[in-house]
Design a protein around this motif. Structure first.
Motif, PDB file in Angstrom:
ATOM      1  N   ASP A 190       0.799  -1.142  -0.067  1.00  0.00           N
ATOM      2  CA  ASP A 190       0.039   0.157   0.046  1.00  0.00           C
ATOM      3  C   ASP A 190       0.920   1.170   0.031  1.00  0.00           C
ATOM      4  O   ASP A 190       0.843   2.304  -0.746  1.00  0.00           O
ATOM      5  N   GLU A 191       1.885   1.182   0.788  1.00  0.00           N
ATOM      6  CA  GLU A 191       2.887   2.300   0.957  1.00  0.00           C
ATOM      7  C   GLU A 191       3.566   2.867  -0.327  1.00  0.00           C
ATOM      8  O   GLU A 191       3.939   3.981  -1.109  1.00  0.00           O
ATOM      9  N   LEU A 192       3.985   1.437  -1.423  1.00  0.00           N
ATOM     10  CA  LEU A 192       4.549   1.490  -2.363  1.00  0.00           C
ATOM     11  C   LEU A 192       3.508   2.119  -3.271  1.00  0.00           C
ATOM     12  O   LEU A 192       3.926   3.104  -4.266  1.00  0.00           O
ATOM     13  N   GLU A 193       2.149   1.592  -3.359  1.00  0.00           N
ATOM     14  CA  GLU A 193       1.022   2.186  -4.289  1.00  0.00           C
ATOM     15  C   GLU A 193       1.034   3.635  -3.909  1.00  0.00           C
ATOM     16  O   GLU A 193       0.899   4.575  -4.963  1.00  0.00           O
ATOM     17  N   ASP A 194       1.068   4.103  -2.869  1.00  0.00           N
ATOM     18  CA  ASP A 194       0.812   5.719  -2.551  1.00  0.00           C
ATOM     19  C   ASP A 194       2.112   6.469  -3.120  1.00  0.00           C
ATOM     20  O   ASP A 194       1.762   7.792  -3.489  1.00  0.00           O
ATOM     21  N   ARG A 195       3.200   5.799  -3.213  1.00  0.00           N
ATOM     22  CA  ARG A 195       4.335   6.462  -4.131  1.00  0.00           C
ATOM     23  C   ARG A 195       4.479   6.326  -5.571  1.00  0.00           C
ATOM     24  O   ARG A 195       5.268   6.890  -6.035  1.00  0.00           O
TER      25      ARG A 195
END
Length: 391
Positions: free
Chosen positions: A77-82
């Motif tokens: 999820d944190e990668l997707e946010d980036r």
């Protein structure tokens, strides 16, 4: 710690600039997670040059220790946010661990004669994902891995033998222009291990105390360190693998997780390893009757070998796994904790479909005798002898 990070920066600067496309091989474990989150931090802060493309390949074996799987979902999820591309790499349905055993009837892996799991559910799917990604790109991919010295004597020897190869210098990571044993990828893939020099204490420090802070990326990595034993992780030295790994003598990682109050509801997972051992017993398997002729007409060296798991035993194993899963998820819902899916609905449906279709591994028909049956014939030097094979 600062010196170790600086050496990683130098490694990425030395070799990253020669490759437009980067990939990260991420298993969700401690070393690859430290590599991934540190790499993104260095890119975000401009300490290393941005590649044209960056792809994260998450190897989802469907057998990961639950806290690691939960942490991986948060990090994705944190990668997707980036805006970072993350491909979840999973084995084809019929080759997944649970489906292969309970649906097709292949016995659980063992260290002596049938260690099929790692290549089938992890290595082969990752290589295929790399081929598919390369077909979409021009040029090579630099594959960044979490390999470190000190993880195993065999790995350290392999690093020692290849250090200096392909222009790599000791201290600048482990750089290779081909992925060892990767068919069809020669000349299209290079690998770099920029955390090669990190000590395990640096990995714990990064995951537990640096990466979770806003300054270094606000990553969900603390629970990864907890999964390995928390503050005592280095002393426990619990290497994680599959849940209830059939190849491990002792499941230290799961034992460590169960000591943490937040994860103690996972205790029924301790029932998986006994199940795999049970399904390897003769009363649950078939055996070749008499001598087995090979394609060239010769007689196999292992007459009356044991083979696949019976249909009835597969259903028993399926019920046991689903029972463990249901027991855990009942507790999880009551406690407000993450649920698990050892076998998801699609996998369960496929397992039942394969059993209903009377499916057997290649070379077996299903009409062979149960392995505890007294066998009348074994060919030894051309002589027929009565035998009873039970082991």
């Amino acid at each position: 710690m600062t010196d170790s990070i600086e050496l990683t920066v130098q490694s990425l600067q030395a070799y990253g600039a020669d490759h437009d496309h980067w990939g990260v091989a991420w298993s969700g474990g401690k070393d690859s997670s430290a590599t991934l989150t540190l790499l993104i931090y260095l890119l975000d802060t401009g300490k290393i040059r941005q590649p044209k493309t960056l792809t994260v390949f998450y190897a989802d074996t469907r057998q990961e220790l639950i806290p690691l799987a939960v942490a991986a979902r948060h990090i994705m999820d944190e990668l997707e946010d980036r805006g970072i591309r993350c491909e979840v790499v999973t084995a084809p349905m019929d080759k997944r661990f649970m489906v292969y055993i309970l649906g097709r009837g292949v016995p659980p892996p063992n260290n002596n004669t049938l260690r099929w799991c790692t290549r089938q559910i992890k290595i082969d799917p990752m290589e295929q994902a790399l081929r598919d990604r390369l077909d979409q790109l021009d040029g090579q991919i630099l594959m960044i891995t979490g390999v470190r010295q000190g993880e195993s004597a065999i790995r350290d020897r392999r690093i020692e033998m290849s250090c200096g190869k392909d222009g790599a210098e000791c201290g600048q990571g482990w750089y290779q222009q081909v992925l060892p044993n990767a068919k069809g990828l020669r000349g299209r893939l290079a690998t770099l291990a920029p955390l090669l020099h990190w000590r395990v204490c640096h990995v714990w420090e990064w995951l537990k105390h640096w990466a979770p802070t806003a300054e270094f990326g606000d990553w969900s990595t603390a629970m990864i360190a907890d999964a390995y034993g928390g503050d005592e992780a280095e002393e426990i030295n619990a290497r994680t693998g599959c849940i209830g790994c059939a190849l491990a003598q002792q499941d230290k990682a799961l034992d460590s997780v169960l000591l943490l109050p937040a994860w103690s509801y996972l205790a029924p997972l301790k029932g998986l390893r006994p199940l795999w051992r049970e399904l390897r017993k003769p009363q649950y398997r078939l055996r070749k009757a008499g001598a087995e002729l090979l394609k060239d007409g010769s007689i196999a060296k292992n007459p009356q070998r044991m083979g696949p798991i019976t249909l009835e035993a597969r259903l028993m194993g399926l019920d046991r796994v689903l029972g463990i899963q249901n027991e855990i998820n009942t507790s999880a819902r009551a406690l407000g904790r993450p649920e698990i899916d050892l076998i998801n609905p699609e996998e369960e449906a496929r397992i039942r479909e394969l059993i209903a279709a009377d499916t057997w591994p290649q070379g077996w028909e299903g009409d062979e005798p149960i392995a505890t049956t007294v066998m009348d014939v074994v060919y030894q030097n051309g002589v027929i002898q009565p035998q009873l094979f039970l082991d």
